[in-house]
Scaffold this motif. Structure first.
Motif, PDB file in Angstrom:
ATOM      1  N   SER A  66      43.947-101.260   1.669  1.00 49.51           N
ATOM      2  CA  SER A  66      44.441-102.041   2.812  1.00 49.51           C
ATOM      3  C   SER A  66      44.564-101.213   4.086  1.00 49.51           C
ATOM      4  N   SER A  67      44.652 -99.886   3.972  1.00 49.27           N
ATOM      5  CA  SER A  67      44.755 -99.049   5.171  1.00 49.27           C
ATOM      6  C   SER A  67      43.470 -98.271   5.451  1.00 49.27           C
ATOM      7  N   ALA A  68      42.424 -98.552   4.694  1.00 50.96           N
ATOM      8  CA  ALA A  68      41.138 -97.867   4.891  1.00 50.96           C
ATOM      9  C   ALA A  68      40.227 -98.721   5.769  1.00 50.96           C
ATOM     10  N   ASN A  69      39.492 -98.045   6.628  1.00 53.35           N
ATOM     11  CA  ASN A  69      38.568 -98.729   7.524  1.00 53.35           C
ATOM     12  C   ASN A  69      37.203 -98.050   7.417  1.00 53.35           C
ATOM     13  N   ALA A  70      36.187 -98.807   7.124  1.00 49.31           N
ATOM     14  CA  ALA A  70      34.841 -98.249   6.963  1.00 49.31           C
ATOM     15  C   ALA A  70      34.387 -97.493   8.209  1.00 49.31           C
ATOM     16  N   SER A  71      34.867 -97.868   9.373  1.00 45.08           N
ATOM     17  CA  SER A  71      34.447 -97.194  10.601  1.00 45.08           C
ATOM     18  C   SER A  71      34.949 -95.751  10.672  1.00 45.08           C
ATOM     19  N   ASP A  72      35.901 -95.375   9.830  1.00 47.61           N
ATOM     20  CA  ASP A  72      36.421 -94.007   9.798  1.00 47.61           C
ATOM     21  C   ASP A  72      35.571 -93.062   8.951  1.00 47.61           C
ATOM     22  N   TYR A  73      34.537 -93.595   8.301  1.00 47.77           N
ATOM     23  CA  TYR A  73      33.753 -92.810   7.347  1.00 47.77           C
ATOM     24  C   TYR A  73      32.266 -92.848   7.680  1.00 47.77           C
ATOM     25  N   HIS A  74      31.573 -91.812   7.227  1.00 47.43           N
ATOM     26  CA  HIS A  74      30.138 -91.709   7.440  1.00 47.43           C
ATOM     27  C   HIS A  74      29.334 -92.230   6.265  1.00 47.43           C
ATOM     28  N   ALA A  75      29.977 -92.352   5.086  1.00 39.23           N
ATOM     29  CA  ALA A  75      29.283 -92.842   3.889  1.00 39.23           C
ATOM     30  C   ALA A  75      30.318 -93.292   2.868  1.00 39.23           C
ATOM     31  N   LEU A  76      29.815 -93.986   1.844  1.00 38.90           N
ATOM     32  CA  LEU A  76      30.657 -94.510   0.767  1.00 38.90           C
ATOM     33  C   LEU A  76      30.083 -94.067  -0.571  1.00 38.90           C
ATOM     34  N   LEU A  77      30.959 -93.623  -1.460  1.00 38.23           N
ATOM     35  CA  LEU A  77      30.597 -93.262  -2.826  1.00 38.23           C
ATOM     36  C   LEU A  77      31.313 -94.207  -3.785  1.00 38.23           C
TER      37      LEU A  77
END
Length: 187
Positions: A66-77
């Motif tokens: 709920s506090s994570a935002n995809a825009s804060d990251y360069h990739a997803l694992l």
């Protein structure tokens, strides 16, 4: 490559029952190249690993979904395991989080059973992918082109079959992360 990757951040989305090596090995490879990793869990609490045949260690979460935002990251694992992706694929917030990476053209890496999450996020149609063999028909039914290879890359989407493929998986994850956004990555 580490200079290229310094300052990059990768989200690792997982729940209880993830295959331990499928989180620990890629995370170590990423951190070894200067990449910051955040373990994101549905409730922000620690998660219990599955270590091949029995429960493994508990991994602390860095953030709640709920506090994570995809825009804060360069990739997803997305690590696999049986229980973890089965839980995440029915979590609407997890699916929205995953889909946001595809919409932004960011690399996504999924191994073993983790493509179940991608199927439910509706991002596999037309994509060339691999997975553990028991997920192959699910991928085909969702419109993916499944192949039995150690690692497959399709415009920023990295997939692998099992822990025995982790060396190839980790190498391609690092390569795709260094390349950045991919125009062909789409939701």
């Amino acid at each position: 490559m580490s200079q290229v990757l310094n300052g990059k951040r990768v989200a690792i989305l997982a729940a209880d029952g993830f295959e331990e090596s499928e989180l620990s090995s890629p995370r170590a490879a990423l951190q070894g190249q200067g990449v910051e990793t955040h373990v994101i869990t549905p409730d922000g609490k620690g998660i219990k690993a599955w270590a091949e045949t029995d429960w493994g260690d508990t991994y602390e979460a860095d953030k709640a979904l709920s506090s994570a935002n995809a825009s804060d990251y360069h990739a997803l694992l997305l690590p696999g395991g049986l229980f973890n992706p089965d839980s995440l694929r029915t979590n609407d917030d997890a699916l929205a989080f995953v889909k946001a990476f595809f919409q932004a053209g960011k690399p996504v890496a999924a191994i073993c059973h983790a493509p179940w999450v991608l199927i439910n996020a509706e991002v596999v149609n037309g994509r060339r992918m691999t997975s553990v063999p028991s997920v192959a028909q699910d991928l085909r039914n969702a419109g993916a082109k499944w192949v039995d290879e150690a690692v497959v890359v399709d415009n920023g989407l990295v997939t692998s079959r099992t822990p025995k493929d982790l060396d190839a998986f980790n190498a391609k994850l690092l390569e795709e992360l260094s390349e950045g956004r991919h125009e062909g990555q789409h939701a």
